[in-house]
Design a protein around this motif. Structure first.
Motif, PDB file in Angstrom:
ATOM      1  N   HIS A 145       3.438 -61.465  12.624  1.00  0.00           N
ATOM      2  CA  HIS A 145       3.379 -62.287  13.560  1.00  0.00           C
ATOM      3  C   HIS A 145       4.180 -62.214  15.279  1.00  0.00           C
ATOM      4  O   HIS A 145       4.777 -61.306  15.560  1.00  0.00           O
ATOM      5  CB  HIS A 145       4.681 -63.534  12.883  1.00  0.00           C
ATOM      6  CG  HIS A 145       5.870 -62.975  13.075  1.00  0.00           C
ATOM      7  ND1 HIS A 145       7.180 -63.504  14.294  1.00  0.00           N
ATOM      8  CD2 HIS A 145       6.202 -62.243  11.853  1.00  0.00           C
ATOM      9  CE1 HIS A 145       7.816 -62.882  13.274  1.00  0.00           C
ATOM     10  NE2 HIS A 145       8.068 -62.224  12.259  1.00  0.00           N
ATOM     11  N   ASP A 182      10.523 -56.945  14.481  1.00  0.00           N
ATOM     12  CA  ASP A 182      10.143 -58.620  14.125  1.00  0.00           C
ATOM     13  C   ASP A 182       9.803 -59.533  14.853  1.00  0.00           C
ATOM     14  O   ASP A 182      10.430 -60.069  15.751  1.00  0.00           O
ATOM     15  CB  ASP A 182      11.406 -58.772  13.457  1.00  0.00           C
ATOM     16  CG  ASP A 182      11.105 -59.997  12.463  1.00  0.00           C
ATOM     17  OD1 ASP A 182      10.048 -60.513  12.310  1.00  0.00           O
ATOM     18  OD2 ASP A 182      12.314 -60.881  12.635  1.00  0.00           O
ATOM     19  N   ASP A 183       8.335 -59.707  15.487  1.00  0.00           N
ATOM     20  CA  ASP A 183       7.563 -58.334  14.207  1.00  0.00           C
ATOM     21  C   ASP A 183       6.921 -57.425  15.236  1.00  0.00           C
ATOM     22  O   ASP A 183       5.529 -57.698  15.142  1.00  0.00           O
ATOM     23  CB  ASP A 183       6.653 -59.263  13.371  1.00  0.00           C
ATOM     24  CG  ASP A 183       6.058 -58.842  12.863  1.00  0.00           C
ATOM     25  OD1 ASP A 183       6.121 -57.518  12.838  1.00  0.00           O
ATOM     26  OD2 ASP A 183       4.910 -58.877  11.908  1.00  0.00           O
ATOM     27  N   GLU A 234       6.265 -68.059  12.649  1.00  0.00           N
ATOM     28  CA  GLU A 234       6.426 -67.668  11.303  1.00  0.00           C
ATOM     29  C   GLU A 234       7.861 -67.754  11.017  1.00  0.00           C
ATOM     30  O   GLU A 234       8.020 -68.255   9.854  1.00  0.00           O
ATOM     31  CB  GLU A 234       6.408 -65.702  10.954  1.00  0.00           C
ATOM     32  CG  GLU A 234       6.601 -64.881   9.924  1.00  0.00           C
ATOM     33  CD  GLU A 234       7.777 -64.384   9.151  1.00  0.00           C
ATOM     34  OE1 GLU A 234       7.862 -64.388   8.342  1.00  0.00           O
ATOM     35  OE2 GLU A 234       9.020 -65.091  10.263  1.00  0.00           O
ATOM     36  N   GLU A 235       8.409 -67.256  12.117  1.00  0.00           N
ATOM     37  CA  GLU A 235      10.153 -67.248  11.164  1.00  0.00           C
ATOM     38  C   GLU A 235      11.073 -69.270  11.253  1.00  0.00           C
ATOM     39  O   GLU A 235      12.046 -69.657  11.000  1.00  0.00           O
ATOM     40  CB  GLU A 235      11.220 -67.603  12.875  1.00  0.00           C
ATOM     41  CG  GLU A 235      10.565 -66.018  13.414  1.00  0.00           C
ATOM     42  CD  GLU A 235      11.259 -64.634  12.681  1.00  0.00           C
ATOM     43  OE1 GLU A 235      11.682 -65.294  11.251  1.00  0.00           O
ATOM     44  OE2 GLU A 235      10.853 -64.069  12.715  1.00  0.00           O
ATOM     45  N   ASP A 294       5.215 -56.439   8.305  1.00  0.00           N
ATOM     46  CA  ASP A 294       6.410 -57.071   9.321  1.00  0.00           C
ATOM     47  C   ASP A 294       7.948 -57.348   8.438  1.00  0.00           C
ATOM     48  O   ASP A 294       8.784 -57.977   7.610  1.00  0.00           O
ATOM     49  CB  ASP A 294       6.345 -58.934   8.979  1.00  0.00           C
ATOM     50  CG  ASP A 294       7.678 -59.554   9.321  1.00  0.00           C
ATOM     51  OD1 ASP A 294       8.067 -59.548  10.626  1.00  0.00           O
ATOM     52  OD2 ASP A 294       7.773 -61.221   8.866  1.00  0.00           O
ATOM     53  N   TYR A 304      16.634 -52.386  10.393  1.00  0.00           N
ATOM     54  CA  TYR A 304      15.962 -53.674   9.603  1.00  0.00           C
ATOM     55  C   TYR A 304      17.157 -54.770   9.579  1.00  0.00           C
ATOM     56  O   TYR A 304      17.737 -55.933  10.040  1.00  0.00           O
ATOM     57  CB  TYR A 304      14.800 -53.369   9.310  1.00  0.00           C
ATOM     58  CG  TYR A 304      14.329 -55.519   9.399  1.00  0.00           C
ATOM     59  CD1 TYR A 304      12.871 -55.499  10.585  1.00  0.00           C
ATOM     60  CD2 TYR A 304      13.660 -55.491   8.373  1.00  0.00           C
ATOM     61  CE1 TYR A 304      12.674 -56.600  11.042  1.00  0.00           C
ATOM     62  CE2 TYR A 304      12.900 -56.846   8.746  1.00  0.00           C
ATOM     63  CZ  TYR A 304      12.230 -57.366  10.168  1.00  0.00           C
ATOM     64  OH  TYR A 304      11.926 -58.510  10.078  1.00  0.00           O
ATOM     65  N   ASN A 334      11.246 -63.755   6.763  1.00  0.00           N
ATOM     66  CA  ASN A 334      11.599 -62.359   7.780  1.00  0.00           C
ATOM     67  C   ASN A 334      10.997 -62.618   9.441  1.00  0.00           C
ATOM     68  O   ASN A 334      10.484 -62.853   9.906  1.00  0.00           O
ATOM     69  CB  ASN A 334      10.503 -61.424   7.439  1.00  0.00           C
ATOM     70  CG  ASN A 334      11.170 -60.543   5.743  1.00  0.00           C
ATOM     71  OD1 ASN A 334      12.766 -60.682   6.188  1.00  0.00           O
ATOM     72  ND2 ASN A 334      10.099 -60.274   5.546  1.00  0.00           N
TER      73      ASN A 334
HETATM   74 ZN   LIG Z   1       9.441 -61.135  11.045  1.00  0.00          ZN
END
Ligand SMILES: [Zn+2]
Length: 524
Positions: A317, A329-330, A363-364, A400, A466, A524
């Motif tokens: 993403h 991320d990411d 994505e978030e 990811d 992470y 993620n």
């Molecule tokens: Zn992510």
């Protein structure tokens, strides 16, 4: 009886092994091409160059913000330079409103001067100029605790929580998966009922409710800014959103998150009845509230007359949180996808199927970009309508889980792909990627594919820092990427995508009932 059972189990194991060897043996692997991919990927990597531009020069990329668009245009130009086809920022629907930070400043000015490490929450408005005043510590246990402040908080700088516990940590910041971890991951999880809500979870839900009510009260009172302690320590701040992207949504009060060490110092001074003077200024800007959302796509066209209309996809993403520069991320996933395609292009690979790289938006916010893409290209859930490309996609490979190297892959409950992936991994075991688990993993953009029965996969990756340091924090920056891990990952990704694009058949699919909505899982 027991002996019989053991003999029978042994037979089953032998049969399974034979079956998987046989299924694996059907995979025709071009090991000479693998050698070339390894040489280009491991010895001639360009991945750091991509990441310096993406993270350092373009920086954080909140969905559809001006920074997101600029960085996206750069990727499209770069893809065209590489000779990829159909490189574009492709709209998928309406995102809503985006947000950008123009200025942040905060300091304690009395009893002493102290610059404050902090970050505004995304989707919260700026302050009304430079706020100067005494910090007010509220700590409400119920909404009624705030009655006495009615009419007294206009323009105030408020803290809502007390001193935060900050135990010394003896755990390492970074870790890699041990052989024993990978062995466990291959075994099925214990079957069991869904876990009931624990008292802690109920507590959390109640706290969130109170928090919402308090925020509403403070907004109505015209509070100047809310200061929150950040999760994280050592000056690292985990910060995400404090407002809504939805068109017409109510504006929250200005809110900043500051380093927990600075927060705690202010609280302890206040608790000794010594006044604390603060200065805070935030300048932020909302974009139009009906922005179109765009994903970034580019293709290495297929060359086989029969198979070129079929697809193999890879990606990560493109959107990020705003505190760091979206490196692990990411940015990592986008860089791995781009580098994998660059490797194949550099080798003059003419894939049989078309290879399509995608970098997803939002994505978030709940896989908004990839969900929109799946709806437009593959399957529209609301209309229960299959699109022509539904039967053309072989697989989607996602990256990811930070910048850790690839250790294997989640087969996502698709038993038929297990022997195929095992065969692909066999000649790259020495790179540390050897594990195939039937287990599902959640939280990444493979889910919208998986949810409509398309083979969508996320790799098993080493965790590195992470979970402890970079995920959604202000330290999600270039320096916390592991470049050597990413070089490995792009090489493995190129090999996977190559195999999927060249094999005679598309990857087998698992059974999915399209009438049942897929389970939702965290992001993620
Ligand atoms: Zn992510």
């Amino acid at each position: 009886m027991k002996k019989n059972l053991t003999v029978r189990s042994l037979m089953i194991v032998i049969l399974l092994v034979l079956f998987s060897i046989q299924a694996g043996a059907q995979e025709k692997l071009d090991l000479q091409m693998l050698d070339r991919i390894r040489t280009e990927g491991l010895m001639n990597s360009k991945i750091t160059d991509f990441l310096i531009y993406l993270c350092d020069i373009y920086g954080p990329r909140l969905p559809d913000s001006p920074q997101y668009v600029k960085a996206g245009e750069w990727v499209v130009a770069r893809a065209k330079e590489l000779g990829l086809a159909n490189a574009a920022m492709e709209p998928y629907g309406t995102f809503g409103r985006s947000w950008e930070l123009l200025k942040y400043y905060a300091a304690m000015t009395s009893p002493q001067y102290m610059p404050i490490i902090g970050y505004p929450k995304a989707w919260t408005p700026g302050t009304d100029g430079v706020l100067k005043g005494q910090a007010v510590l509220l700590q409400p246990k119920t909404l009624a605790d705030l009655d006495k402040y009615k009419g007294k908080l206009k323009g105030a700088i408020v803290l809502l929580q007390g001193e935060q516990d900050l135990p010394i940590s003896f755990d390492p910041m970074a870790s890699r998966l041990l052989d024993s971890d990978l062995e466990k991951l291959v075994l099925a999880p214990e079957p069991g009922a869904r876990r009931p809500m624990t008292p802690q979870m109920q507590d959390m839900a109640a706290r969130q409710q109170l928090q919402q009510a308090v925020n509403k009260f403070l907004k109505e009172e015209g509070v100047g800014v809310i200061i929150e302690p950040g999760r994280g320590k050592d000056g690292t701040v985990f910060v995400s959103s404090g407002g809504s992207r939805a068109k017409g949504a109510e504006m929250p009060a200005p809110a900043i998150v500051i380093a927990v060490e600075h927060y705690n110092r202010i609280v302890r001074i206040l608790q000794k009845d010594v006044p604390v003077e603060l200065e805070v200024e935030v300048q932020a800007r909302f974009t139009a509230d009906d922005l179109p959302g765009t994903n970034i796509v580019a293709e290495l066209p297929g060359a086989d007359p029969k198979l070129k209309s079929e697809l193999v996809m890879l990606g990560g993403h493109f959107d990020t949180w705003h505190g760091g520069t979206g490196a692990t991320d990411d940015g990592a996933g986008c860089a791995v996808a781009f580098e994998a395609v660059r490797i194949l292009k550099a080798l003059g690979v003419q894939p049989r199927r078309t290879i399509r790289m995608a970098m997803w938006d939002a994505e978030e916010q709940g896989f908004v970009g990839s969900r929109g893409y799946v709806t437009n290209h593959f399957y529209d859930r609301t209309k229960k309508e299959k699109k022509p490309e539904y039967d053309k996609l072989s697989a989607y490979f996602n990256f990811d889980n930070g910048s850790g190297k690839i250790r294997g892959i989640y087969a996502q409950s698709n038993s038929a792909v297990v022997p195929i992936f095992q065969a692909w991994l066999e000649p790259i075991k020495d790179l540390g990627a050897a594990t195939v688990t039937l287990r599902n993993t959640g939280g990444t953009d493979h889910l919208p594919f998986d949810g409509v029965g398309l083979p969508g996969f996320q790799f098993i990756q080493d965790t590195l820092e992470y979970g402890t340091l970079t995920h959604h924090s202000t330290m999600d920056v270039y320096d916390h990427l592991s470049r050597t891990d990413l070089i490995q990952a792009a090489t493995v990704m190129a090999w996977f995508v190559y195999n999927a694009a060249m094999r005679d058949q598309k990857l087998p699919r698992k059974f999915v009932d399209l009438n049942v909505p897929p389970p939702t899982r965290g992001r993620n």
